[in-house]
Design an enzyme around this catalytic site. Structure first.
Site, PDB file in Angstrom:
ATOM      1  N   GLU A 158       4.512  46.211   0.747  1.00 58.12           N
ATOM      2  CA  GLU A 158       5.368  47.356   1.069  1.00 58.12           C
ATOM      3  C   GLU A 158       6.851  47.011   1.083  1.00 58.12           C
ATOM      4  OE1 GLU A 158       2.634  46.550   2.692  1.00 58.12           O
ATOM      5  OE2 GLU A 158       1.305  48.290   2.781  1.00 58.12           O
ATOM      6  N   PHE A 216      -6.574  52.071  15.945  1.00 61.47           N
ATOM      7  CA  PHE A 216      -6.549  51.135  14.829  1.00 61.47           C
ATOM      8  C   PHE A 216      -5.359  51.464  13.918  1.00 61.47           C
ATOM      9  CE2 PHE A 216      -7.832  50.100  10.396  1.00 61.47           C
ATOM     10  CZ  PHE A 216      -7.768  48.719  10.527  1.00 61.47           C
ATOM     11  N   GLN A 217      -4.580  50.465  13.594  1.00 66.59           N
ATOM     12  CA  GLN A 217      -3.389  50.578  12.747  1.00 66.59           C
ATOM     13  C   GLN A 217      -2.369  51.593  13.275  1.00 66.59           C
ATOM     14  OE1 GLN A 217      -4.662  50.870   8.583  1.00 66.59           O
ATOM     15  NE2 GLN A 217      -4.581  48.633   8.479  1.00 66.59           N
ATOM     16  N   LYS A 228      -2.316  61.745  10.169  1.00 72.82           N
ATOM     17  CA  LYS A 228      -3.343  62.024   9.176  1.00 72.82           C
ATOM     18  C   LYS A 228      -3.842  63.471   9.283  1.00 72.82           C
ATOM     19  CE  LYS A 228      -7.224  59.617   7.056  1.00 72.82           C
ATOM     20  NZ  LYS A 228      -8.144  58.468   7.171  1.00 72.82           N
ATOM     21  N   MET A 252      21.808  27.660  -0.364  1.00 67.95           N
ATOM     22  CA  MET A 252      22.914  28.084   0.490  1.00 67.95           C
ATOM     23  C   MET A 252      22.824  27.439   1.868  1.00 67.95           C
ATOM     24  SD  MET A 252      25.657  29.627   0.559  1.00 67.95           S
ATOM     25  CE  MET A 252      26.027  31.011  -0.494  1.00 67.95           C
TER      26      MET A 252
HETATM   27  C1  LIG Z   1      14.590  36.702   4.574  1.00 64.06           C
HETATM   28  C2  LIG Z   1      15.618  35.651   4.725  1.00 64.06           C
HETATM   29  N1  LIG Z   1      15.313  34.477   5.307  1.00 64.06           N
HETATM   30  C3  LIG Z   1      16.242  33.524   5.430  1.00 64.06           C
HETATM   31  C4  LIG Z   1      17.515  33.705   4.966  1.00 64.06           C
HETATM   32  C5  LIG Z   1      18.555  32.609   5.120  1.00 64.06           C
HETATM   33  N2  LIG Z   1      18.996  32.140   3.805  1.00 64.06           N
HETATM   34  C6  LIG Z   1      20.126  32.594   3.212  1.00 64.06           C
HETATM   35  S1  LIG Z   1      20.365  31.947   1.710  1.00 64.06           S
HETATM   36  C7  LIG Z   1      18.982  31.012   1.821  1.00 64.06           C
HETATM   37  C8  LIG Z   1      18.571  30.101   0.717  1.00 64.06           C
HETATM   38  C9  LIG Z   1      18.252  30.805  -0.533  1.00 64.06           C
HETATM   39  O1  LIG Z   1      17.626  29.892  -1.374  1.00 64.06           O
HETATM   40  P1  LIG Z   1      17.363  30.221  -2.898  1.00 64.06           P
HETATM   41  O2  LIG Z   1      16.742  31.547  -3.052  1.00 64.06           O
HETATM   42  O3  LIG Z   1      16.632  29.082  -3.499  1.00 64.06           O
HETATM   43  O4  LIG Z   1      18.815  30.352  -3.514  1.00 64.06           O
HETATM   44  P2  LIG Z   1      19.990  29.280  -3.661  1.00 64.06           P
HETATM   45  O5  LIG Z   1      20.844  29.388  -2.458  1.00 64.06           O
HETATM   46  O6  LIG Z   1      19.369  27.938  -3.799  1.00 64.06           O
HETATM   47  O7  LIG Z   1      20.693  29.729  -4.868  1.00 64.06           O
HETATM   48  C10 LIG Z   1      18.352  31.220   3.045  1.00 64.06           C
HETATM   49  C11 LIG Z   1      17.126  30.515   3.478  1.00 64.06           C
HETATM   50  C12 LIG Z   1      17.798  34.965   4.385  1.00 64.06           C
HETATM   51  N3  LIG Z   1      19.013  35.281   3.950  1.00 64.06           N
HETATM   52  N4  LIG Z   1      16.832  35.894   4.252  1.00 64.06           N
END
Ligand SMILES: Cc1ncc(C[n+]2csc(CCOP(=O)(O)OP(=O)(O)O)c2C)c(N)n1
Lengths: 561, 161
Positions: free
Chosen positions: A50, A112-113, A162, A476
């Site tokens: 979803e 439920f749900q 529902k 990042m």
């Molecule tokens: C749902 C979620 N969890 C954690 C983060 C924290 N976060 C921001 S950037 C990042 C790393 C992203 O890694 P990747 O997709 O491999 O991209 P890169 O930075 O290596 O280009 C994380 C864990 C986030 N923004 N969103």
């Protein structure tokens, strides 16, 4: 003729001009799914989770400017869309999320749900409804679309029990809406607009901050007119990025944490700031205490709550950016140009180009850089593809090195920074704009958050090109650990699946690029192929994104290394 | 105790389910500091009125008003000056009467404050008082020496003059 609540929902969606629904069935929404087979005009796209449905709806909404629909069941179905709602409210995206709810007589009994959907979503929606009678369905759909799509757009939830979906009544679609408490101001206050004009006409270093609101209100033309008439440099926010062509001489770059050097360095030199449809997010302002010390701020936004929220505003104008600019433009004096002011930007641009951009896009040796790949894509597509970026370093690269030449062609998760956004969002973008080229730029970490939507792409045979930039890191976060935590790498290294096999498993052709010489060919092959295509680029593991305003630092303290 | 500035907001809302939840959620999310909040019916059965006393200056109140307007059911937010409204609250107090002679004294003070005696038992008297905050606070202070067993106040509700 009497219709069931489920049929009334379908009829109402048709009345609102809905053509596509992104959804996932389940017990509490089954009457609607049953009815859907009798409404072939409502194309249903079956996602795999979803969260994918709501991000796809976001992508669709952002590419059409109209509310998009996602449809889910109660309980886990509804809770799976909460992230997307939070994303949509921060990024002002009009989505109408419809969820099934348990029978009305079971509500409150932990059936439920059963989850308290209106309770859970109240803080991440513009508005929400719990509907327990068929007679309330049409009205709430009508209201929901109105609320979601007007003023500052945002998500609206309609939770329908529902039994209300089963109940049969006469169908009448309401003609009028009665929402006495909802009346967005569109036209700006003339007195304030006159004051704004005066400030602008007297300024020597005016500066336009163009945000998402420019795109939402389709004010690209008016923005350009203002900028050209009064010779005002335009910096954009992350979401504003594609509101002005990259090669326009008055475009001076991107504001904020990983934006360009010049626009950030020059912010505090401005004497008048014209902020259009943006919200002075902390990633744009840096440390607030040192922000815009000398400037008179004119802030135009359709959401009154944004005016004065983060920065003190001298001329607050509540209204639609396009409407306000239309009233403002005749009052603006023509300027012959502001060479000195523009030169100030150019000086910094040179520094950024030499120190950052050139080595990033034209590296001679060493591992592949994300920047050179995105720049190559930009060149090959002439900056005219629609780009959907996920969250992380690759997102910043997509902002920095794709040279947008098409209005409103960049979609990403800005406010919430939702990893996993891009792949499903690109589904919505492609469905909305089937004739446009769509590239999704995604990191290896982000890809794995919602990669099951590859199956949706394959099932619908959507011609989406996937650029997977694999650095085997949560890049990042790794960058922050390197810069601010003494390189103490903690849970950021990824042992990834074989993306080629994975792609093959989904039935999507793919290739892997490890050599510089193959970048161009791969992109061209992907473009030539009809249908979805994935390219994995194995890129430099520890590339850092610069410039960077460290969190909590002033915009002046932007670092280029 | 530090003297903080308080301001009143009078919020007219459509009487629909979930409004209270949305308003209280907003107050929590935006971290406004609330001294009191009362919800009441109005002359129009479709409308209710929230009287919110919030800690903060004009700027805080303005920010809060703008946030409140985001709620679809909110029809009107007034930020009245203190002298343009009549504001009242109700206090209920249970005072110990075990000290000899205290009953008479309490009744005298109550008369002075126009407080009403609601219940008298051998152990305590229960009184009701309406008025502005200072008056109720003043009455409470006067009762303290007799031993206040319980004291509640409703928070203010207000009308424009
Ligand atoms: C749902 C979620 N969890 C954690 C983060 C924290 N976060 C921001 S950037 C990042 C790393 C992203 O890694 P990747 O997709 O491999 O991209 P890169 O930075 O290596 O280009 C994380 C864990 C986030 N923004 N969103």
């Amino acid at each position: 003729m009497k219709l069931t609540g489920a049929e009334i929902l379908c009829e109402s969606l048709l009345k609102e001009g809905v053509e596509v629904i992104f959804g996932y069935p389940g017990g509490a929404i089954m009457p609607v799914y049953d009815a859907l087979t009798r409404y072939p005009k409502l194309r249903h796209i079956l996602v795999r989770h979803e969260q994918g449905a709501i991000h796809a709806a976001e992508g669709y909404a952002r590419s059409t400017g109209k509310p998009a629909v996602c449809l889910v069941t109660s309980g886990p179905g509804a809770t799976n869309v909460v992230t997307g709602l939070a994303d949509a409210i921060l990024d002002s995206v009009p989505v109408v999320a419809i969820s099934g709810q348990v029978h009305s007589h079971l509500i409150g009994g932990d059936a439920f749900q059963e989850t308290d959907v209106v309770g859970i979503t109240a803080m991440v929606t513009k508005h929400n409804y719990l509907i327990m009678k068929a007679s309330e369905i049409a009205v709430s759909v009508k209201e929901a679309f109105h609320i979601s799509g007007t003023g500052r757009p945002g998500p609206v939830v309609i939770d329908i029990t529902k039994d209300a979906q089963f109940e049969k009544i006469e169908f009448n679609y309401p003609e009028k809406i009665n929402l006495p408490g909802y009346n967005p101001t569109v036209k700006g206050n003339m007195h304030q607009i006159e004051r704004a004009a005066e400030f602008i006409n007297q300024s020597s270093k005016p500066y336009i901050f163009a945000g998402h609101g420019v795109l939402i209100s389709h004010a690209e033309k008016e923005l350009l007119e203002l900028s050209e008439k009064a010779a005002i440099p335009v910096g954009t926010t992350l979401h504003g990025i594609s509101c002005i062509k990259r090669d326009h001489p008055n475009y001076i770059g991107w504001l904020g944490m990983h934006g360009n050097l010049a626009p950030n360095k020059c912010v505090n030199k401005a004497d008048v700031v014209i902020a259009l449809g943006m919200r002075f997010d902390d990633r744009v302002t840096g440390r607030l205490n040192d922000y815009l010390p000398h400037a008179t701020i004119i802030h135009v936004d359709i959401d009154p709550a944004e005016l004065g929220k983060n920065v003190k505003v001298s001329v607050p104008i509540v209204g639609d950016v396009k409407e306000v600019l239309k009233s403002l433009l005749p009052l603006i004096k023509e300027s012959k140009g502001r060479k000195e002011w523009f030169d100030m930007f150019k000086d910094y641009d040179k520094v950024e180009y030499e120190k950052v951009i050139r080595p990033e896009i034209y590296p001679r040796k060493g591992p592949l850089k994300m920047s050179e790949i995105v720049k190559k894509l930009s060149d090959i597509t002439h900056g005219k593809s629609r780009i959907v970026a996920d969250v992380g370093q690759h997102q910043m690269i997509a902002c920095r090195y794709y040279e947008y030449k098409k209005h409103d062609s960049f979609v990403t998760s800005g406010g919430l920074g939702t990893m996993g956004f891009a792949l499903p969002a690109s589904i919505g973008v492609k469905v909305a704009k089937p004739n446009d080229e769509v590239w999704t730029i995604v990191g290896d970490g982000s890809f794995q958050m919602t990669m099951q939507e590859m199956a949706t792409i394959a099932q619908e045979n959507l011609d989406i090109k996937i650029m997977l930039l694999n650095n085997n890191f949560l890049g990042m976060v790794r960058q922050w650990q390197q810069l601010f935590f003494d390189k103490n790498y903690s849970s950021v290294s990824l042992k990834n699946p074989d993306f080629m096999k994975l792609s093959e498993g989904f039935g999507i052709p793919s290739e892997k690029v490890t050599e510089r010489k193959d970048i161009e060919g791969a992109i061209k092959r992907a473009r030539k192929h009809k249908g979805p295509y994935l390219i994995e680029f194995v890129v430099e593991k520890e590339q850092n994104i610069f410039p960077m305003i460290p969190q909590g630092a002033s915009v002046d303290e932007i670092r280029i290394e | 105790m530090k003297q903080n500035k308080f301001s009143t907001l009078i919020v007219t809302v459509q009487n629909k389910p979930g409004v209270l939840y949305r308003i209280s959620g907003l107050i929590r999310k935006r971290r406004f500091n609330i001294a009191s909040l009362t919800v009441s019916a109005t002359e129009d059965p479709d409308m209710s009125r929230f009287t919110i006393v919030v800690e903060g200056d004009k700027e805080t109140v303005e920010k809060m008003a703008k946030q409140l307007y985001r709620i679809i059911e909110v029809i009107k937010v007034n930020e009245p000056e203190e002298d343009s409204i009549v504001a009242r609250e109700l206090g209920l107090i249970k005072v110990s009467t075990t000290k000899t002679g205290s009953k008479g004294e309490i009744s005298l003070i109550a008369d002075h404050f126009r407080a009403k005696v609601i219940q008298v038992t051998p152990e305590y008297m229960m009184l009701e008082i309406t008025g502005n905050e200072e008056k109720i606070q003043g009455f409470y202070k006067n009762m303290k020496k007799y031993g206040v067993m319980e004291f509640v106040r409703t928070g203010r509700t207000a009308l424009f003059k």
